[in-house]
Design a protein around this motif. Sequence first.
Motif, PDB file in Angstrom:
ATOM      1  N   UNK A 281      70.175  30.863  23.443  1.00  0.00           N
ATOM      2  CA  UNK A 281      70.210  31.378  22.045  1.00  0.00           C
ATOM      3  C   UNK A 281      68.878  31.444  21.079  1.00  0.00           C
ATOM      4  N   UNK A 282      67.959  30.575  21.867  1.00  0.00           N
ATOM      5  CA  UNK A 282      66.786  30.590  21.111  1.00  0.00           C
ATOM      6  C   UNK A 282      65.647  31.669  21.539  1.00  0.00           C
ATOM      7  N   UNK A 283      66.201  32.591  22.445  1.00  0.00           N
ATOM      8  CA  UNK A 283      65.395  33.577  22.784  1.00  0.00           C
ATOM      9  C   UNK A 283      66.150  34.877  22.296  1.00  0.00           C
ATOM     10  N   UNK A 284      65.210  35.818  22.259  1.00  0.00           N
ATOM     11  CA  UNK A 284      65.888  37.231  21.982  1.00  0.00           C
ATOM     12  C   UNK A 284      66.719  37.932  23.127  1.00  0.00           C
ATOM     13  N   UNK A 285      67.463  38.887  22.768  1.00  0.00           N
ATOM     14  CA  UNK A 285      68.185  39.550  23.835  1.00  0.00           C
ATOM     15  C   UNK A 285      67.339  40.064  24.951  1.00  0.00           C
ATOM     16  N   UNK A 286      66.204  40.675  24.869  1.00  0.00           N
ATOM     17  CA  UNK A 286      65.258  41.272  25.936  1.00  0.00           C
ATOM     18  C   UNK A 286      64.904  39.882  26.540  1.00  0.00           C
ATOM     19  N   UNK A 287      64.381  38.607  26.047  1.00  0.00           N
ATOM     20  CA  UNK A 287      63.999  37.936  26.337  1.00  0.00           C
ATOM     21  C   UNK A 287      64.839  36.884  27.389  1.00  0.00           C
ATOM     22  N   UNK A 288      66.248  36.906  27.070  1.00  0.00           N
ATOM     23  CA  UNK A 288      67.260  36.612  27.910  1.00  0.00           C
ATOM     24  C   UNK A 288      67.238  37.299  29.392  1.00  0.00           C
ATOM     25  N   UNK A 289      66.943  38.796  29.261  1.00  0.00           N
ATOM     26  CA  UNK A 289      67.044  39.631  30.508  1.00  0.00           C
ATOM     27  C   UNK A 289      65.781  39.010  31.146  1.00  0.00           C
ATOM     28  N   UNK A 290      64.617  38.724  30.418  1.00  0.00           N
ATOM     29  CA  UNK A 290      63.341  38.577  30.999  1.00  0.00           C
ATOM     30  C   UNK A 290      63.377  37.222  31.947  1.00  0.00           C
ATOM     31  N   UNK A 291      64.011  36.413  31.611  1.00  0.00           N
ATOM     32  CA  UNK A 291      64.119  34.979  32.281  1.00  0.00           C
ATOM     33  C   UNK A 291      64.523  35.096  33.973  1.00  0.00           C
ATOM     34  N   UNK A 292      65.796  35.911  34.117  1.00  0.00           N
ATOM     35  CA  UNK A 292      65.918  36.208  35.406  1.00  0.00           C
ATOM     36  C   UNK A 292      65.329  36.856  36.107  1.00  0.00           C
ATOM     37  N   UNK A 293      64.892  38.179  35.380  1.00  0.00           N
ATOM     38  CA  UNK A 293      63.946  39.297  35.773  1.00  0.00           C
ATOM     39  C   UNK A 293      62.593  38.403  36.454  1.00  0.00           C
ATOM     40  N   UNK A 294      62.092  37.530  35.826  1.00  0.00           N
ATOM     41  CA  UNK A 294      60.783  36.797  36.208  1.00  0.00           C
ATOM     42  C   UNK A 294      61.249  35.992  37.482  1.00  0.00           C
ATOM     43  N   UNK A 295      62.196  35.524  37.434  1.00  0.00           N
ATOM     44  CA  UNK A 295      62.593  34.424  38.647  1.00  0.00           C
ATOM     45  C   UNK A 295      62.906  35.319  39.912  1.00  0.00           C
ATOM     46  N   UNK A 296      63.602  36.504  39.906  1.00  0.00           N
ATOM     47  CA  UNK A 296      63.869  37.208  41.018  1.00  0.00           C
ATOM     48  C   UNK A 296      62.749  38.130  41.335  1.00  0.00           C
ATOM     49  N   UNK A 297      61.998  38.748  40.462  1.00  0.00           N
ATOM     50  CA  UNK A 297      60.932  39.557  40.834  1.00  0.00           C
ATOM     51  C   UNK A 297      59.684  39.282  41.057  1.00  0.00           C
ATOM     52  N   UNK A 298      59.401  37.997  40.358  1.00  0.00           N
ATOM     53  CA  UNK A 298      58.008  37.197  40.423  1.00  0.00           C
ATOM     54  C   UNK A 298      56.973  37.996  39.508  1.00  0.00           C
ATOM     55  N   UNK A 299      57.596  38.914  38.601  1.00  0.00           N
ATOM     56  CA  UNK A 299      56.828  39.688  37.720  1.00  0.00           C
ATOM     57  C   UNK A 299      56.228  38.731  36.620  1.00  0.00           C
ATOM     58  N   UNK A 300      54.792  38.643  36.134  1.00  0.00           N
ATOM     59  CA  UNK A 300      54.505  37.687  35.282  1.00  0.00           C
ATOM     60  C   UNK A 300      53.649  38.605  34.193  1.00  0.00           C
ATOM     61  N   UNK A 301      53.370  39.622  34.281  1.00  0.00           N
ATOM     62  CA  UNK A 301      52.919  40.310  33.274  1.00  0.00           C
ATOM     63  C   UNK A 301      53.727  40.767  32.243  1.00  0.00           C
ATOM     64  N   UNK A 302      53.473  40.495  30.899  1.00  0.00           N
ATOM     65  CA  UNK A 302      54.377  40.586  29.864  1.00  0.00           C
ATOM     66  C   UNK A 302      54.898  42.093  29.691  1.00  0.00           C
ATOM     67  N   UNK A 303      54.072  43.154  29.679  1.00  0.00           N
ATOM     68  CA  UNK A 303      54.362  44.327  29.195  1.00  0.00           C
ATOM     69  C   UNK A 303      55.430  44.953  30.607  1.00  0.00           C
TER      70      UNK A 303
END
Length: 240
Positions: A93-115
């Motif tokens: 709840x402290x993150x935006x909707x986009x950031x909520x998607x970004x958390x599992x995306x980063x874990x699964x894909x290993x992408x670190x570039x924010x853009x």
Amino acid sequence: MIGSAILSSRGVIKRFGGFTALNGIDFDLGDRERVGLIGPNGSGKSTFVNCLTGALPHEGKVVFADSDITTMPAWRRARAGLARSFQIPRPFRGLTVRQNIGVPLSFISGVSDQDELNAKANHVLEQVGLLSRADASPKSLSQVDLRKLELGRALAAQPRVLIADEAMAGLSDSEVDEILDLLIQLNNSGIAIILIEHIMRAVIRFSQRVVVFVAGAKIADGDPREVLDHPEVVRAYLGQ
């Protein structure tokens, strides 16, 4: 079953002390198939899903995409493309909707570039109809949009199989239709889906096949309307 199996179990047994929650479950999910998994409360549906996704150890065998994953930890199953959503959404709840998607995306894909991460998150949000709320707080979302966000977080794993656990509980008829349309759209994109649900009109509309659990056993598996007319299923739900 439609097509070759993408996910299977053989002889899955789960005991909690002296209580047998699952008693030798054989199950197959075809590639790109839509299956409804139903049963009275306490029938073993969620326990079975927890065995499939690696949250619970068990006896028996689970195969995903032709690989034995019986002893594979849950996080590796998610990375391999076996994802689930939960009945009660618990976004950050402290993150935006986009950031909520970004958390599992980063874990699964290993992408670190924010853009790049934001672009991938936006694509997921577009899939679930939440792109316009990307910068909003989850606290501002309606119940139906929270369910969409929960599905979006599962989609971040780019799954081949999605298990949706009561994604429509407590929603209005029109909101149920919204989630059904979304799940069918995701299935049309190539994802096989197991839907656990108590809303029978939703199960009938969604499912190409229905599997019924009662007291830890599979008692029916087949065409939705034929299964719901099965005497054992009627007795389980109506007490006849």
